[in-house]
Motif scaffolding. Sequence first.
Motif, mmCIF file in Angstrom:
data_model
loop_
_atom_site.group_PDB
_atom_site.id
_atom_site.type_symbol
_atom_site.label_atom_id
_atom_site.label_comp_id
_atom_site.label_asym_id
_atom_site.label_seq_id
_atom_site.Cartn_x
_atom_site.Cartn_y
_atom_site.Cartn_z
ATOM 1 N N ALA A 121 0.810 -1.215 0.000
ATOM 2 C CA ALA A 121 0.000 0.000 0.000
ATOM 3 C C ALA A 121 0.839 1.258 0.000
ATOM 4 N N HIS A 122 2.057 1.185 0.537
ATOM 5 C CA HIS A 122 2.881 2.388 0.693
ATOM 6 C C HIS A 122 4.270 2.130 0.124
ATOM 7 N N PRO A 123 4.761 2.965 -0.796
ATOM 8 C CA PRO A 123 6.075 2.720 -1.408
ATOM 9 C C PRO A 123 7.198 2.759 -0.384
ATOM 10 N N ARG A 124 7.932 1.660 -0.275
ATOM 11 C CA ARG A 124 9.083 1.597 0.608
ATOM 12 C C ARG A 124 9.989 0.446 0.175
ATOM 13 N N GLY A 125 11.265 0.503 0.592
ATOM 14 C CA GLY A 125 12.213 -0.543 0.251
ATOM 15 C C GLY A 125 13.117 -0.132 -0.899
ATOM 16 N N THR A 126 13.852 -1.097 -1.443
ATOM 17 C CA THR A 126 14.805 -0.855 -2.526
ATOM 18 C C THR A 126 14.232 -1.371 -3.844
ATOM 19 N N LEU A 127 14.273 -0.522 -4.866
ATOM 20 C CA LEU A 127 13.794 -0.872 -6.201
ATOM 21 C C LEU A 127 15.008 -1.053 -7.115
ATOM 22 N N ARG A 128 15.194 -2.274 -7.639
ATOM 23 C CA ARG A 128 16.332 -2.577 -8.509
ATOM 24 C C ARG A 128 15.900 -2.490 -9.964
ATOM 25 N N LEU A 129 16.596 -1.632 -10.732
ATOM 26 C CA LEU A 129 16.236 -1.359 -12.119
ATOM 27 C C LEU A 129 17.432 -1.569 -13.035
ATOM 28 N N ASN A 130 17.129 -1.847 -14.296
ATOM 29 C CA ASN A 130 18.164 -1.930 -15.327
ATOM 30 C C ASN A 130 17.692 -1.162 -16.556
ATOM 31 N N ALA A 131 18.630 -0.446 -17.208
ATOM 32 C CA ALA A 131 18.281 0.327 -18.400
ATOM 33 C C ALA A 131 19.494 0.464 -19.296
ATOM 34 N N PRO A 132 19.290 0.719 -20.589
ATOM 35 C CA PRO A 132 20.413 1.014 -21.476
ATOM 36 C C PRO A 132 21.147 2.272 -21.007
ATOM 37 N N VAL A 133 22.437 2.334 -21.303
ATOM 38 C CA VAL A 133 23.270 3.410 -20.758
ATOM 39 C C VAL A 133 22.784 4.789 -21.185
ATOM 40 N N THR A 134 22.580 4.999 -22.481
ATOM 41 C CA THR A 134 22.237 6.345 -22.962
ATOM 42 C C THR A 134 20.857 6.770 -22.484
ATOM 43 N N PHE A 135 19.864 5.893 -22.645
ATOM 44 C CA PHE A 135 18.529 6.252 -22.176
ATOM 45 C C PHE A 135 18.510 6.449 -20.666
ATOM 46 N N GLY A 136 19.202 5.576 -19.946
ATOM 47 C CA GLY A 136 19.236 5.725 -18.490
ATOM 48 C C GLY A 136 19.837 7.033 -18.060
ATOM 49 N N SER A 137 20.936 7.447 -18.703
ATOM 50 C CA SER A 137 21.625 8.679 -18.317
ATOM 51 C C SER A 137 20.807 9.920 -18.644
ATOM 52 N N HIS A 138 20.198 9.942 -19.837
ATOM 53 C CA HIS A 138 19.558 11.169 -20.305
ATOM 54 C C HIS A 138 18.044 11.205 -20.090
ATOM 55 N N GLY A 139 17.403 10.041 -20.060
ATOM 56 C CA GLY A 139 15.957 10.031 -19.923
ATOM 57 C C GLY A 139 15.457 9.542 -18.585
ATOM 58 N N LEU A 140 16.059 8.435 -18.100
ATOM 59 C CA LEU A 140 15.520 7.790 -16.907
ATOM 60 C C LEU A 140 15.907 8.485 -15.617
ATOM 61 N N VAL A 141 17.162 8.922 -15.494
ATOM 62 C CA VAL A 141 17.621 9.498 -14.219
ATOM 63 C C VAL A 141 16.795 10.723 -13.804
ATOM 64 N N PRO A 142 16.472 11.659 -14.717
ATOM 65 C CA PRO A 142 15.613 12.781 -14.287
ATOM 66 C C PRO A 142 14.269 12.311 -13.733
ATOM 67 N N LEU A 143 13.707 11.251 -14.323
ATOM 68 C CA LEU A 143 12.450 10.712 -13.779
ATOM 69 C C LEU A 143 12.680 10.090 -12.411
ATOM 70 N N LEU A 144 13.806 9.406 -12.229
ATOM 71 C CA LEU A 144 14.067 8.744 -10.953
ATOM 72 C C LEU A 144 14.229 9.745 -9.815
ATOM 73 N N THR A 145 14.831 10.888 -10.071
ATOM 74 C CA THR A 145 14.965 11.874 -8.998
ATOM 75 C C THR A 145 13.588 12.391 -8.568
ATOM 76 N N ARG A 146 12.686 12.554 -9.534
ATOM 77 C CA ARG A 146 11.319 12.950 -9.171
ATOM 78 C C ARG A 146 10.622 11.827 -8.413
ATOM 79 N N TYR A 147 10.849 10.597 -8.854
ATOM 80 C CA TYR A 147 10.250 9.434 -8.188
ATOM 81 C C TYR A 147 10.713 9.340 -6.739
ATOM 82 N N LEU A 148 12.004 9.547 -6.493
ATOM 83 C CA LEU A 148 12.531 9.455 -5.130
ATOM 84 C C LEU A 148 12.009 10.582 -4.253
#
Length: 305
Positions: A82-109
């Motif tokens: 019901a409530h987000p907690r714990g460690t979330l393990r993710l995998n992504a391609p290097v370029t997309f992860g660096s330029h697209g995913l990380v900005p989303l992850l900071t908002r998610y955190l």
Amino acid sequence: MAVFVTAADLGSFAAAAAALGMSPQMVAKHVVSLETRLGMRLINRTTRRQSLTEFGRTYRERCRAVLAEAEAADALAETVRAHPRGTLRLNAPVTFGSHGLVPLLTRYLRDCPEVEVDLSLTDRMVEPVEEGFEAVIRLGPLAESSLVARPLAPYRLVACAAPAYLAAYGVPASPEDLAGHQCLDFSHWPRGRDSLWRFTRAGTTVEAPAAGRLHINDFRALLTAARDGFGIVLGVDTALRDDLAAGRLVRVLPDWEAPSRPMHLLTMRDRRPTAKLRRFVEMMLEEFGPDGMAVRTGALARGPA
């Protein structure tokens, strides 16, 4: 244990059966099975009444403690879901992860302060189940698997080069002109037919013989070579946006649509995913999910991650 405690508290198998929604015979079967396993009588039974044995009274209290712990464990699971907690393990391609995913992850955190993210960036095709990833972003066509694959917006590419390179070697007017240029090769992508650069205009697709002398498996290094004026690079638009806006790179063949690669978010099939994963999936689809595309199951990418 639960049936035994209920029968002991209510004083009869019939009352326990009514409370538990089962027959008195089934209540008796549970109690007898427990007594057989313990090798001890828990309840003295006669035709008129039943009463706990001395051992039964002690055992009931221990059972209550065990059942309370089990209930607390179930409640903990419900809380995690019901409530987000714990460690979330993710995998992504290097370029997309660096330029697209990380900005989303900071908002998610920021949105989920009790969650930690362990992100692995690699262009290697990982095995999500074996390597313990809860979600994987994958490029390329998909093959059958038991994972759930949610379509994301295609990985759109553009071709560009430094002004100094274009001034020295000319601007290609058509995809065929790339044959006379240094095309910077991302060597992690498959060779052969898949290494050709495809461009489309007005329904016509041209496969450009994009050849060059520099092959690198890291896009950031290719981008450095392009900025240095060594050749033409084909890369994802989000990674090139700043260089194009600043004039360090110039788009070539702007009238042609460069190739794109399908992209999916892969997760394991789970009827009740954790809240941390559920929220991440929601944010990914809000940010990168194409409109009007339904969730597709049973797919796993063949190509590099």
